[in-house]
Motif scaffolding. Structure first.
Motif, short mmCIF file in Angstrom:
data_model
loop_
_atom_site.label_atom_id
_atom_site.label_comp_id
_atom_site.label_asym_id
_atom_site.label_seq_id
_atom_site.Cartn_x
_atom_site.Cartn_y
_atom_site.Cartn_z
N LEU A 121 0.83 -1.20 0.00
CA LEU A 121 0.00 0.00 0.00
C LEU A 121 0.86 1.26 0.00
O LEU A 121 0.95 1.98 -1.00
CB LEU A 121 -0.93 -0.01 1.22
N PHE A 122 1.57 1.53 1.11
CA PHE A 122 2.37 2.75 1.20
C PHE A 122 3.49 2.76 0.16
O PHE A 122 3.72 3.77 -0.50
CB PHE A 122 2.99 2.89 2.59
N GLY A 123 4.21 1.65 0.03
CA GLY A 123 5.34 1.59 -0.89
C GLY A 123 4.94 1.85 -2.33
O GLY A 123 5.62 2.57 -3.07
N GLU A 124 3.82 1.27 -2.75
CA GLU A 124 3.36 1.47 -4.12
C GLU A 124 2.86 2.91 -4.34
O GLU A 124 3.03 3.47 -5.42
CB GLU A 124 2.25 0.47 -4.46
N GLU A 125 2.25 3.50 -3.31
CA GLU A 125 1.83 4.90 -3.43
C GLU A 125 3.06 5.81 -3.55
O GLU A 125 3.07 6.73 -4.38
CB GLU A 125 0.99 5.31 -2.21
N ILE A 126 4.08 5.56 -2.74
CA ILE A 126 5.31 6.35 -2.80
C ILE A 126 5.94 6.23 -4.19
O ILE A 126 6.36 7.22 -4.80
CB ILE A 126 6.30 5.89 -1.71
N LYS A 127 6.00 5.02 -4.71
CA LYS A 127 6.59 4.80 -6.03
C LYS A 127 5.79 5.54 -7.11
O LYS A 127 6.36 6.11 -8.04
CB LYS A 127 6.64 3.30 -6.35
N ASN A 128 4.47 5.55 -6.99
CA ASN A 128 3.65 6.24 -7.97
C ASN A 128 3.88 7.75 -7.93
O ASN A 128 3.98 8.41 -8.96
CB ASN A 128 2.17 5.92 -7.73
N ILE A 129 4.01 8.30 -6.72
CA ILE A 129 4.24 9.74 -6.57
C ILE A 129 5.60 10.14 -7.10
O ILE A 129 5.76 11.17 -7.76
CB ILE A 129 4.12 10.14 -5.08
N ILE A 130 6.63 9.32 -6.84
CA ILE A 130 8.01 9.67 -7.16
C ILE A 130 8.41 9.27 -8.58
O ILE A 130 9.05 10.03 -9.30
CB ILE A 130 8.98 9.00 -6.15
N ALA A 131 8.03 8.06 -8.98
CA ALA A 131 8.58 7.49 -10.21
C ALA A 131 7.71 7.68 -11.44
O ALA A 131 8.17 7.44 -12.56
CB ALA A 131 8.84 5.99 -10.01
N CYS A 132 6.46 8.12 -11.27
CA CYS A 132 5.54 8.17 -12.41
C CYS A 132 5.18 9.60 -12.80
O CYS A 132 5.20 10.50 -11.97
CB CYS A 132 4.26 7.39 -12.08
N GLU A 133 4.82 9.77 -14.07
CA GLU A 133 4.37 11.06 -14.58
C GLU A 133 3.14 10.83 -15.48
O GLU A 133 2.82 9.70 -15.84
CB GLU A 133 5.48 11.75 -15.37
N GLY A 134 2.50 11.92 -15.87
CA GLY A 134 1.36 11.83 -16.78
C GLY A 134 0.21 11.05 -16.18
O GLY A 134 0.00 11.01 -14.97
N ALA A 135 -0.55 10.39 -17.05
CA ALA A 135 -1.73 9.63 -16.61
C ALA A 135 -1.36 8.47 -15.71
O ALA A 135 -2.20 7.97 -14.96
CB ALA A 135 -2.49 9.12 -17.83
#
Length: 468
Positions: free
Chosen positions: A380-394
């Protein structure tokens, strides 16, 4: 732990935290003295090191970022104390972003066999519900507000924008069955992207409604929120409508960025994936206050930001469509954080402080070893952190924003704020007391409620009504 540093960087001295260290390549192994640091020193060093790594990832300085991640790996630990654990997931997120930007083929190959298990995701969400009070508090506030708004109504329709936890509505059914005038005819429309989740919701709620002799129907809508056709929800004349949104609306902001990119080529050019900053070494970075050198506090929102409430076409359309349904009440729960910043540094610093508090609260509730805690942190937390930090756009769905922006959006969509009752606050206070004196509390803010950990706001709950 989470209170040992500030988001504006004020606790980071202008002189180096450890002036006798060397972080340059080829300077010899520093790992022996790293392991000898006291717990508080380790935490401060990790905070500074993670911010330095984020800085160099944003600058495209792969060598310096790599050195920083190597150092952090000798202090971070997925089963250590709260700071060590959060450092492990932030390091993983930063590494994922580096790899995605510099070696996209390698990144795709390493992630090609990862399978997202629905049962695992639902299980972890339920663990979070059981072990931490945040969702329970949101459900209690939401249910009580709906019950009060629906007093005397004979036909009630509730739209649940993310229908996954039967416990919320089972509690609602039990409460509404005890109304002096008797229970209403109740419909709950549940929205979720997985059929199995909706089937479980329908089964559990139907059984409970039959036991309580409540006229009830559950209507499943198989859809992602961004694809939801609000006209398909079947709102009928004569029924009182309520809407429940728990940690969902922010996902629509991802679609907003795509709309803005398509409609404004100049804006698209102004949203680079990498920010070319000055190429200081990691040691030089750590010898300065990285926040004051780079930017203002992440809480300072620019009015020209492409993510301002006035520049959210998909969100505006969605809220206007909800308003057109004339809901008697809508209750919105969102993360009280700024994770939708224009730059990687804004998001990294905001996320570091927000999730540090979440990890800290979990440590106060669950010991370090149980597998349940690790599942929440990783899945949960780890995947949210990765989405905030590592992802862009949609691809970046976790676009959390603070209450002030949600108030601006909802008021712009012609919703009026509804204050929560004394009884709602009393119920929440009793619930939080059941967790002991661990640091959980609630605060009033602009007729809304904010759920806090040790005075740090983590989630906001606001109630709204149709207003002409």
């Amino acid at each position: 732990m989470a209170g040992t540093f500030q988001e504006d960087g004020s606790s980071l001295n202008s002189s180096p935290l450890f002036p006798w260290m060397s972080l340059s390549p080829g300077s010899g192994s520093p790992y022996a003295w790293l392991k000898e640091l006291k717990t508080e020193e380790r935490g401060l060093y990790l905070i500074q090191l993670l911010q330095a790594c984020a800085y160099h990832v944003a600058a495209g300085s792969i060598e310096n970022a790599d050195i920083g991640l190597e150092h952090s790996s000798h202090l971070a630990s997925a089963d250590g104390n709260a700071m060590q654990r959060i450092a492990a997931y932030f390091a993983e997120a930063l590494a994922d972003r580096m790899l995605k930007a510099s070696r996209p083929g390698l990144h795709k190959a390493l992630n090609s066999t990862k399978i997202s298990s629905l049962s695992e995701k639902v299980f972890v969400q339920k663990l979070f519900f059981e072990l931490c009070p945040f969702l329970k508090v949101a459900y209690v506030i939401t249910n009580q507000a709906i019950i009060e708004a629906m007093e005397g109504e004979k036909m009630v329709h509730i739209i649940d924008l993310y229908s996954f936890e039967p416990a919320q509505w089972i509690d609602f059914l039990q409460t509404i069955s005890a109304r002096p005038e008797g229970p209403p005819h109740l419909r709950i429309t549940g929205i979720h992207e997985h059929k199995e989740v909706l089937e479980q919701m329908a089964l559990r709620l139907t059984v409970e409604a039959e036991r309580l002799d409540i006229p009830f129907r559950f209507i499943p809508i198989l859809s992602k929120l961004e694809d939801l056709d609000l006209e398909s929800l079947g709102v009928k004349t004569g029924e009182a409508l309520a809407v429940s949104s728990v940690l969902q609306l922010h996902s629509l902001l991802a679609a907003d960025e795509e709309v803005l990119r398509r409609n404004s080529p100049s804006l698209s050019k102004s949203l680079p994936k990498v920010f070319h900053l000055d190429q200081r070494t990691l040691r030089e970075f750590l010898e300065k206050d990285p926040i004051n050198v780079y930017m203002a506090s992440p809480d300072s929102a620019s009015t020209s930001s492409p993510y301002s409430p006035s520049a959210s076409p998909r969100m505006r359309t969605f809220l206007n469509s909800l308003w057109a349904l004339s809901p008697k009440l809508m209750v919105v729960t969102e993360q009280e954080a700024n994770h939708n910043g224009f730059t990687l540094m804004e998001r990294a610093i905001g996320a570091l402080h927000f999730y540090a508090a979440l990890f800290d609260s979990l440590e106060s509730t669950v010991s370090r070893l149980p597998i349940e805690r690790q599942k929440i942190e990783k899945t949960l937390f780890g995947e949210e952190i990765k989405n905030i930090i590592a992802c862009e756009g949609a691809e970046r769905k976790e676009r959390h924003e603070k209450l002030e922006k949600w108030i601006a959006r909802l008021e712009s969509a012609r919703f009026g704020r509804v204050p929560f009752s004394y009884h709602s606050r009393l119920q929440v206070s009793r619930l939080l007391k059941s967790y002991g004196d661990n640091g959980y509390n609630i605060k009033d803010e602009n007729d809304c409620l904010v759920i806090c950990w040790n005075e740090r706001p983590l989630f906001s709950v606001s109630a709204w009504r149709f207003r002409r």
